[in-house]
Design an enzyme around this catalytic site. Structure first.
Site, PDB file in Angstrom:
ATOM      1  N   ASP A 178      14.396   3.644  13.846  1.00  0.00           N
ATOM      2  CA  ASP A 178      15.503   4.391  14.432  1.00  0.00           C
ATOM      3  C   ASP A 178      16.670   3.438  14.656  1.00  0.00           C
ATOM      4  O   ASP A 178      16.487   2.338  15.174  1.00  0.00           O
ATOM      5  CB  ASP A 178      15.101   5.033  15.761  1.00  0.00           C
ATOM      6  CG  ASP A 178      16.007   6.202  16.121  1.00  0.00           C
ATOM      7  OD1 ASP A 178      15.555   7.358  15.988  1.00  0.00           O
ATOM      8  OD2 ASP A 178      17.158   5.973  16.516  1.00  0.00           O
ATOM      9  N   ASP A 204      19.494   0.896   9.729  1.00  0.00           N
ATOM     10  CA  ASP A 204      20.212   2.040   9.191  1.00  0.00           C
ATOM     11  C   ASP A 204      19.690   2.313   7.785  1.00  0.00           C
ATOM     12  O   ASP A 204      19.950   1.536   6.864  1.00  0.00           O
ATOM     13  CB  ASP A 204      21.711   1.713   9.162  1.00  0.00           C
ATOM     14  CG  ASP A 204      22.553   2.838   8.592  1.00  0.00           C
ATOM     15  OD1 ASP A 204      22.001   3.913   8.279  1.00  0.00           O
ATOM     16  OD2 ASP A 204      23.779   2.644   8.451  1.00  0.00           O
ATOM     17  N   TYR A 255      26.422  18.949   5.762  1.00  0.00           N
ATOM     18  CA  TYR A 255      24.996  18.948   6.099  1.00  0.00           C
ATOM     19  C   TYR A 255      24.201  19.822   5.136  1.00  0.00           C
ATOM     20  O   TYR A 255      23.152  19.433   4.619  1.00  0.00           O
ATOM     21  CB  TYR A 255      24.850  19.444   7.537  1.00  0.00           C
ATOM     22  CG  TYR A 255      23.446  19.470   8.076  1.00  0.00           C
ATOM     23  CD1 TYR A 255      22.803  18.302   8.479  1.00  0.00           C
ATOM     24  CD2 TYR A 255      22.768  20.676   8.230  1.00  0.00           C
ATOM     25  CE1 TYR A 255      21.518  18.340   8.997  1.00  0.00           C
ATOM     26  CE2 TYR A 255      21.493  20.719   8.755  1.00  0.00           C
ATOM     27  CZ  TYR A 255      20.872  19.552   9.139  1.00  0.00           C
ATOM     28  OH  TYR A 255      19.600  19.595   9.651  1.00  0.00           O
ATOM     29  N   LYS A 279      21.347  18.532   2.550  1.00  0.00           N
ATOM     30  CA  LYS A 279      19.986  19.050   2.618  1.00  0.00           C
ATOM     31  C   LYS A 279      19.566  19.706   1.307  1.00  0.00           C
ATOM     32  O   LYS A 279      18.397  19.671   0.932  1.00  0.00           O
ATOM     33  CB  LYS A 279      19.861  20.043   3.778  1.00  0.00           C
ATOM     34  CG  LYS A 279      19.980  19.390   5.156  1.00  0.00           C
ATOM     35  CD  LYS A 279      18.987  18.244   5.332  1.00  0.00           C
ATOM     36  CE  LYS A 279      18.946  17.714   6.751  1.00  0.00           C
ATOM     37  NZ  LYS A 279      17.990  16.600   6.919  1.00  0.00           N
TER      38      LYS A 279
END
Length: 313
Positions: A38, A75, A174, A178
């Site tokens: 993370d 990252d 987004y 996706k």
């Protein structure tokens, strides 16, 4: 307790909070040794300073429960940091068996208001982030398979979204990312199948900081009742897809939420028109296609609540 993932190692990206955290905990519960990745930025838009605390807390939670886990602050959208993440799993556990790509951010805006940076950043984190980790994991599996002269064990579980399936007016970046992840998943499934690796994608529906606006009007249950939108409804499917039992599940897209899993079929042809000549003319297309749409609603999109099958509480 059954541990179908015993002896296997896993990476879960974006695992410091929400879905990723639930997935990392589930994989560990099923016996996997986990690298908890993370970047730790506090803003769901990717803003703020990177912080190792979220990943370290989840890794500590796994170890306290008797499992094995290490934290990785990195990252995944950065090519070299993704390389380091995969290498950490190999160095720590001897190999990598399972990759769960979950990390993501939001920069919501209508298409006419979205800036180039808002578009690029979301595509970069979601789509390039999925590619980066998958690339280095696939290199590892291919090399192991060639050295062994046989297939090896490998699982990729990617995170798509119903924003891709149903559309989301304020999330063109987004939704596009996706959708791209689904394409990446099916391509990966075809490319790595001969090496023993499967690749699948899920469309999870869960209440997290990423979706706090989407589900703001949906009432949370009281008492000890599990929230239908809890991430813990999603993580068992990830554990299953990571396990030997799912060896024949490959190149699939599954919607999961609140005690329900739906397998999504690939798009089908809804109508087909053939020209009576060598090539279509405008007039012929007008004669064939226009009537087909005349009896359909002028707006064929659906309200989010209809698509998600949810009602406001």
């Amino acid at each position: 307790m059954s541990q179908p993932l015993a002896g296997l190692s896993a990476i879960v990206t974006g695992a410091g909070r929400g879905l990723g955290r639930a997935e990392a905990l589930e994989l560990a519960r099923l016996g996997a040794s986990v690298v908890v990745n993370d970047f730790g930025q506090p803003g769901r838009d990717g803003s703020g300073e990177a912080d190792a605390t979220p990943a370290e807390q989840v890794a500590a939670e796994i170890r306290e429960a008797g499992g094995q886990a290490v934290a990785h602050l990195g990252d995944v959208a950065d090519y070299e940091q993704a390389r380091g993440l995969v290498q950490l799993a190999i160095d720590t556990y001897g190999k990598l068996d399972i990759l769960v790509n979950n990390a993501g951010i939001l920069r919501d805006r209508m298409i006419f208001s979205m800036s180039e940076a808002e578009w690029d950043t979301v595509i970069h984190v979601h789509l390039k982030g999925h590619f980066n980790t998958t690339h280095f994991a696939s290199v590892h599996w291919r090399e192991r398979s060639k050295a062994a002269g046989a297939p090896v064990y490998g699982r990729v579980i990617n995170t798509s979204s119903e924003a891709f399936l149903a559309g989301s007016a304020g999330q063109p970046n987004y939704a596009a990312a996706k959708g791209g992840i689904v394409g990446l998943t099916t391509s990966t499934a075809l490319a790595l199948g001969k090496y023993g690796v499967t690749a699948n994608a899920i469309c999870p529906r869960a209440r997290t900081r990423m979706t706090e606006d989407v589900f703001a009007g949906f009432q949370e249950p009281s008492g000890d009742q599990l929230d239908p939108l809890a991430p813990e409804h999603v993580s068992p499917l990830v554990g299953y897809l990571a396990a030997p039992a799912a060896a024949k599940v490959n190149g699939q897209l599954l919607v999961v939420h609140g005690g329900m899993v739906a397998v999504v079929e690939r798009p089908k042809v809804a109508a087909k028109f053939d020209t009576a000549k060598d090539a279509f003319t405008f007039d012929e297309l007008d004669e064939l296609i226009t009537p087909y749409y005349e009896d359909k609603p002028p707006n064929q999109t659906f309200a989010a609540s209809e698509v998600l099958g949810l009602k406001h509480g």
